[in-house]
Write an enzyme that holds these catalytic residues in place. Structure first.
Site, PDB file in Angstrom:
ATOM      1  N   PHE A  11     -11.820  39.761  58.205  1.00 19.34           N
ATOM      2  CA  PHE A  11     -11.440  38.407  58.614  1.00 19.34           C
ATOM      3  C   PHE A  11     -10.200  37.903  57.883  1.00 19.34           C
ATOM      4  O   PHE A  11      -9.188  37.562  58.498  1.00 19.34           O
ATOM      5  CB  PHE A  11     -12.643  37.491  58.362  1.00 19.34           C
ATOM      6  CG  PHE A  11     -12.413  36.044  58.646  1.00 19.34           C
ATOM      7  CD1 PHE A  11     -11.865  35.631  59.848  1.00 19.34           C
ATOM      8  CD2 PHE A  11     -12.767  35.073  57.718  1.00 19.34           C
ATOM      9  CE1 PHE A  11     -11.665  34.284  60.120  1.00 19.34           C
ATOM     10  CE2 PHE A  11     -12.583  33.732  57.979  1.00 19.34           C
ATOM     11  CZ  PHE A  11     -12.026  33.331  59.180  1.00 19.34           C
ATOM     12  N   ASP A  47     -12.753  54.906  52.184  1.00 14.38           N
ATOM     13  CA  ASP A  47     -13.836  54.171  51.530  1.00 14.38           C
ATOM     14  C   ASP A  47     -13.480  54.068  50.052  1.00 14.38           C
ATOM     15  O   ASP A  47     -13.186  55.095  49.413  1.00 14.38           O
ATOM     16  CB  ASP A  47     -15.154  54.928  51.726  1.00 14.38           C
ATOM     17  CG  ASP A  47     -16.375  54.120  51.294  1.00 14.38           C
ATOM     18  OD1 ASP A  47     -16.312  53.462  50.231  1.00 14.38           O
ATOM     19  OD2 ASP A  47     -17.404  54.179  51.984  1.00 14.38           O
ATOM     20  N   SER A 109     -14.740  35.797  43.727  1.00 16.00           N
ATOM     21  CA  SER A 109     -15.539  34.792  44.417  1.00 16.00           C
ATOM     22  C   SER A 109     -16.017  33.743  43.429  1.00 16.00           C
ATOM     23  O   SER A 109     -16.250  34.041  42.249  1.00 16.00           O
ATOM     24  CB  SER A 109     -16.755  35.449  45.084  1.00 16.00           C
ATOM     25  OG  SER A 109     -17.677  34.490  45.551  1.00 16.00           O
ATOM     26  N   TYR A 132     -24.223  40.227  43.966  1.00 17.51           N
ATOM     27  CA  TYR A 132     -22.867  40.048  44.469  1.00 17.51           C
ATOM     28  C   TYR A 132     -21.992  39.363  43.412  1.00 17.51           C
ATOM     29  O   TYR A 132     -20.928  39.861  43.039  1.00 17.51           O
ATOM     30  CB  TYR A 132     -22.878  39.234  45.755  1.00 17.51           C
ATOM     31  CG  TYR A 132     -21.504  38.835  46.228  1.00 17.51           C
ATOM     32  CD1 TYR A 132     -20.578  39.806  46.613  1.00 17.51           C
ATOM     33  CD2 TYR A 132     -21.116  37.497  46.288  1.00 17.51           C
ATOM     34  CE1 TYR A 132     -19.304  39.452  47.038  1.00 17.51           C
ATOM     35  CE2 TYR A 132     -19.857  37.136  46.719  1.00 17.51           C
ATOM     36  CZ  TYR A 132     -18.948  38.108  47.091  1.00 17.51           C
ATOM     37  OH  TYR A 132     -17.684  37.754  47.513  1.00 17.51           O
ATOM     38  N   LYS A 136     -18.997  41.181  41.252  1.00 14.55           N
ATOM     39  CA  LYS A 136     -17.638  40.665  41.414  1.00 14.55           C
ATOM     40  C   LYS A 136     -17.011  40.390  40.043  1.00 14.55           C
ATOM     41  O   LYS A 136     -15.836  40.689  39.805  1.00 14.55           O
ATOM     42  CB  LYS A 136     -17.650  39.387  42.259  1.00 14.55           C
ATOM     43  CG  LYS A 136     -17.583  39.622  43.752  1.00 14.55           C
ATOM     44  CD  LYS A 136     -16.246  40.190  44.167  1.00 14.55           C
ATOM     45  CE  LYS A 136     -16.022  40.114  45.652  1.00 14.55           C
ATOM     46  NZ  LYS A 136     -14.707  40.635  46.076  1.00 14.55           N
ATOM     47  N   GLY A 183     -26.909  21.095  69.431  1.00 13.21           N
ATOM     48  CA  GLY A 183     -27.712  19.886  69.495  1.00 13.21           C
ATOM     49  C   GLY A 183     -29.071  20.028  68.857  1.00 13.21           C
ATOM     50  O   GLY A 183     -29.896  19.110  68.913  1.00 13.21           O
ATOM     51  N   LYS A 184     -29.319  21.172  68.204  1.00  9.70           N
ATOM     52  CA  LYS A 184     -30.629  21.436  67.601  1.00  9.70           C
ATOM     53  C   LYS A 184     -30.562  21.454  66.064  1.00  9.70           C
ATOM     54  O   LYS A 184     -31.474  21.927  65.407  1.00  9.70           O
ATOM     55  CB  LYS A 184     -31.169  22.781  68.092  1.00  9.70           C
ATOM     56  CG  LYS A 184     -31.355  22.854  69.606  1.00  9.70           C
ATOM     57  CD  LYS A 184     -31.790  24.239  70.044  1.00  9.70           C
ATOM     58  CE  LYS A 184     -31.924  24.314  71.553  1.00  9.70           C
ATOM     59  NZ  LYS A 184     -32.305  25.691  72.001  1.00  9.70           N
ATOM     60  N   VAL A 200      -9.207  29.930  56.278  1.00  7.42           N
ATOM     61  CA  VAL A 200      -8.703  31.298  56.176  1.00  7.42           C
ATOM     62  C   VAL A 200      -7.174  31.361  56.157  1.00  7.42           C
ATOM     63  O   VAL A 200      -6.586  32.168  55.419  1.00  7.42           O
ATOM     64  CB  VAL A 200      -9.277  32.171  57.312  1.00  7.42           C
ATOM     65  CG1 VAL A 200      -8.842  31.674  58.679  1.00  7.42           C
ATOM     66  CG2 VAL A 200      -8.905  33.632  57.110  1.00  7.42           C
TER      67      VAL A 200
END
Length: 330
Positions: A11, A47, A109, A132, A136, A183-184, A200
């Protein structure tokens, strides 16, 4: 400037490449274990757990921008966090030494702070609550050791973003927006907790800005201001969708946590993964407000936060973009 973008098929990486491709002075190459759908012509498969694969793909005297990570909340094989986040950092540093690379930009992060006090900045205590965040921070230490070997020659930029959102992302912010749009939506807790967010395009812009930083260690949280309460954010999105701002349904935090814990039990028994869990309820209801020293660098985010939210809501829930690529993340 030659840029090796590790984890560039995702992303943030895809948005970052779009910025660099429009600027002639940059020659960017993507290195990722997944193919790049947007830029297949400049992508190489590797990788970061494989030293040999990195050696084949990384360029001499390039600038490394490292985005790859094991990051989901629900990874069942905990060893993956160590192998990818820490082991990958060690491999990158090994090849960087071999290739004469003197600049590494690492996206860490704010998870390194754990459930941090409101307004924590870069000097705050590191206290991660999950693998995580722990790995990091361990990766940060690996990169710091690399920089310390030649401190007058090597530049290390560590960027700790808060939750990153934007068009085409299928992470936690999108899930929240989708619930509101349906709407829920049910508010868990009083909705007075505040959330720092990062758009982003602005994160990609700061990555570009930091490419020219001088030798040394530079650590920055990345946040777009202002910080909204959950009530304010939900009301604003409702208005963008042409709905009343009022939140109709609310649950006490204790009841929401019970529901999340129940899903955890079912997930453990069945092996299935669910969008609701105890940790996600806790994260939703917690304050996550951070401060940053980025302003001292002279950087100005290109997109104001209110505009970024409107762009995302319009793209995802008002306009038609059904056939465009999306990215799945936390």
């Amino acid at each position: 400037m030659l840029v090796d973008l590790i984890g560039g098929s995702g992303f943030i990486g895809t948005r970052f490449v779009k910025r660099l491709k429009s600027r002639p002075k940059f020659d960017v190459k993507i290195i990722d274990k997944a193919p790049s759908k947007s830029f297949p012509d400049i992508a190489s498969l590797a990788d970061i757990r494989s030293l040999d694969q990195l050696r084949q793909c990384m360029s001499k005297n390039s600038v490394i921008v490292h985005l790859a990570a094991e990051h989901r909340d629900d990874v069942s094989e905990l060893k993956l966090y160590e192998d990818v986040n820490v082991g990958g950092a060690k491999n990158i540093c090994t090849v960087a030494k071999e290739k004469g690379i003197n600049t590494i930009i690492f996206t860490s992060s704010v998870a390194v702070y754990g459930f941090a006090p409101i307004g924590i900045d870069e000097s705050g205590a590191v206290a991660p609550f999950n693998e995580y965040g722990r790995t990091k921070y361990e990766a940060e230490l690996v990169f710091k050791a690399w920089q310390a070997e030649l401190p007058n020659e090597r530049a290390l930029i560590i960027i700790r973003p808060t939750v990153v959102f934007g068009e085409r992302n299928r992470g936690n912010v999108f899930n929240l927006l989708r619930q509101i749009a349906s709407g829920k939506f049910v508010m868990v807790g009083d909705g007075l907790n505040r959330k720092s967010m990062a758009y982003v395009e602005n994160v990609a812009a700061f990555l570009e800005y930091s490419l020219d930083f001088k030798p040394g260690v530079h650590i920055y949280n990345y946040i777009d201001k202002p910080d909204f309460t959950m009530n304010t954010l939900v009301a604003h999105v409702n208005k963008l969708l042409g709905r009343p701002a009022a939140i109709k349904l609310r649950l006490p935090f204790s009841f929401g946590l019970l529901i999340g814990s129940s899903f955890d039990v079912v997930a453990k028994i069945t092996g299935k993964k669910f969008p609701i869990s105890a940790i996600r309820v806790k994260k939703f209801c917690a304050n996550s407000v951070y401060e940053s020293a980025i302003e001292s660098t002279g950087f100005i985010p290109p997109v104001p936060l209110m505009d970024a939210i409107e762009k995302t809501v319009r793209f995802e829930f008002i306009e038609d973009h059904k056939n465009e690529q999306v990215f799945y993340s936390e």
